[in-house]
Design an enzyme around this catalytic site. Sequence first.
Site, PDB file in Angstrom:
ATOM      1  N   ASP A 340       0.865  -1.172   0.000  1.00 20.05           N
ATOM      2  CA  ASP A 340       0.000   0.000   0.000  1.00 20.05           C
ATOM      3  C   ASP A 340       0.906   1.227   0.000  1.00 20.05           C
ATOM      4  O   ASP A 340       2.005   1.191   0.551  1.00 20.05           O
ATOM      5  CB  ASP A 340      -0.888  -0.001   1.245  1.00 20.05           C
ATOM      6  CG  ASP A 340      -1.735   1.246   1.339  1.00 20.05           C
ATOM      7  OD1 ASP A 340      -2.482   1.529   0.398  1.00 20.05           O
ATOM      8  OD2 ASP A 340      -1.631   1.950   2.367  1.00 20.05           O
ATOM      9  N   LYS A 341       0.451   2.291  -0.630  1.00 20.05           N
ATOM     10  CA  LYS A 341       1.289   3.492  -0.699  1.00 20.05           C
ATOM     11  C   LYS A 341       1.286   4.270   0.603  1.00 20.05           C
ATOM     12  O   LYS A 341       2.326   4.491   1.229  1.00 20.05           O
ATOM     13  CB  LYS A 341       0.823   4.414  -1.839  1.00 20.05           C
ATOM     14  CG  LYS A 341       1.648   5.702  -1.954  1.00 20.05           C
ATOM     15  CD  LYS A 341       1.091   6.643  -2.984  1.00 20.05           C
ATOM     16  CE  LYS A 341      -0.138   7.359  -2.486  1.00 20.05           C
ATOM     17  NZ  LYS A 341       0.141   8.325  -1.385  1.00 20.05           N
TER      18      LYS A 341
END
Length: 667
Positions: A340-341
């Site tokens: 996930d960023k």
Amino acid sequence: MSAEHDHDSGHSARWEIGFAIASGVTYASGMIAEYALGQPSVATFFFLATYFFGGWFTIRSAVKSTLAGKFEVDFLMLVAAIGAASIGRFAEGAVLLFLFSLGHALEEFALARASKSIEALAGLAPRSAEVHIGGPSTLAGEFAERPIDRVEVGDLVLIRPNARVSADGVVVDGRSAIDQSAVTGESMPVEKEPADGPRPLDENKVFAGTVNGSGALVVRAVARAEDSTLSKVVELVASTDQAKSPTQRFLDRFQRIYVPAVIAFVIGVYLVGQFVLGKEFADAFYLAMAVLVAASPCALALATPSAVLAGVARAARAGVLVKGGAPLETLGRVESIAFDKTGTLTWGEPHVTDTVAAPDVELDELLSTTLAVERLSDHPLATAIAEGVAARTSTVLTATDLQAVTGRGVRALIDGEQVEIGNERLFTDAGIVPDGAVAADIERLQAGGRTLMIVRRAGQFLGVIGVMDTPRREAVEVLGRLRESGVSDIVMISGDHQQVAEAVGREVGVDRALGGLLPEDKVTEIRGLSGTDARRCAMVGDGVNDAPAMAQADVGIAMGAAGSAVALDTADVALMSDDLGRLPFAVRLSRRTSRIIRQNLIAALGIVVFLVIVTFLGMPMGPVVFIHEGSTLIVVANALRLLRFDVGREHDGVEHELRPDKVAAAA
């Protein structure tokens, strides 16, 4: 899963752990009494107590599996313990039951804890909503509280400032910024207002469980509570089955054949000994029990759990929480990792990344003007800009008469001159177009994934402030170490726009960057990473929106300090410090654990075969028991090597970066 069931399973797990600990205490007491105090009768009493505490839940499990037509290792262990006692080897059976009961108790405790994550997810949604009952269909209408399950599609719902959104819907009145990171993973609050012309509908949609900002909203519900995005998140987590590790599946298949085969073989030994070879009953029974002890899977049973316990303990010392053997072993087989960023590869908070002054404008003028205005606003983005700019200028200006233009920016006065700070719409709505140089800066920074604030004073553009959820400096090094460890595919998935995702992806060096994903989209991407070639896939995240994807992955990994409680409960592995550099260490430790498990299994099976053969060749019981116990010590000693696994190369080379706000504070 009902709350009552959760309570019962948790209660049972605590009792089972208590019994396992009691069996360990009584076994140790028996060994002290026999070998240190020379009191065999006292030792026998303690060993029998170990049989009771260690065998209580083992008997229940063996009976349950046997009635279901399955002869598993727990059944053979119980028979082996009874057989050992029948020939006076109480200590042998006692240690067998103690170790097996301890491992089983820890499994039950982990299952009881896992069910709590679903309750935490569901608790994000409000239990009631304020529904429109009369008057205009705006903020001026009349609203009454109603249970959330009575909100129908099409109802108008009031969302008060700083409250959680109660239903999925679209904004029909009001303006506000909503923190929807809990559902979409977007790093910054998203401005919401009624649809305006061709503006995409998705930009006006709100999600149940997200947090409203300082403005009130009227939302038209587009889904019932059970069909909301948050409900889908809960359903995805609740319905995802965690796959067993490869070794566990191998042992499950093996024990279906091994256990009944050993029982049949021991019975055959007794029958042949008494009725074919003409041995006395005592001699034939003694030989059968000797074979049963030789073939008992003590070392085999310890081969995996001893390595797992050592690996988990070593990981914990390095600040990595691993929830059992399956994720520890599976992590070492991972070929693809999805990150996930927000909050994982980035810090999860907006920070000033660019300050570009227009031609013929001093940078300090741009900074001091921006600081004077933005420090008056309580908007989250304004706060981030003020903090970032304050560290770069010492000039103090005073702004007054602040006016917020929702969804666009702010206006204020400095020394009687009007200052405007906002996005492009603030200016284009007024028919103002930035000049060539500023326009070029805007285009360049937008291409880099920045959120832009354009600054104009007294009719002159001063420049542009770029804001972004900044990548962690350590991310590049971490991804490099993962590739060295054999991870061939690294993907970043995000709820942010594709342009933002690609900008961050280029900076940290992922193979692919995918943006604009809701939780169900992330689950689909994780399934795609596993693909048809049965590749193992891990998911690294930190938010509620990451929970379904982490549950779908073969291994879910949560960032501890920045992560939500739900992500931690859902994940199989948690990095307890906010330090991404621990991930390569965890992967390498997992791979070493898998190798040691294979070594232990080969050694345990080989020694069993050897002992059965030499028992038939006439080796006395004493040496058989000694070698059998020795094999257990060999397996355990081999597993304990994991406690000395060196973290140095895996982590020391990765410099842990301070959060940008802490860097500014230190400066």
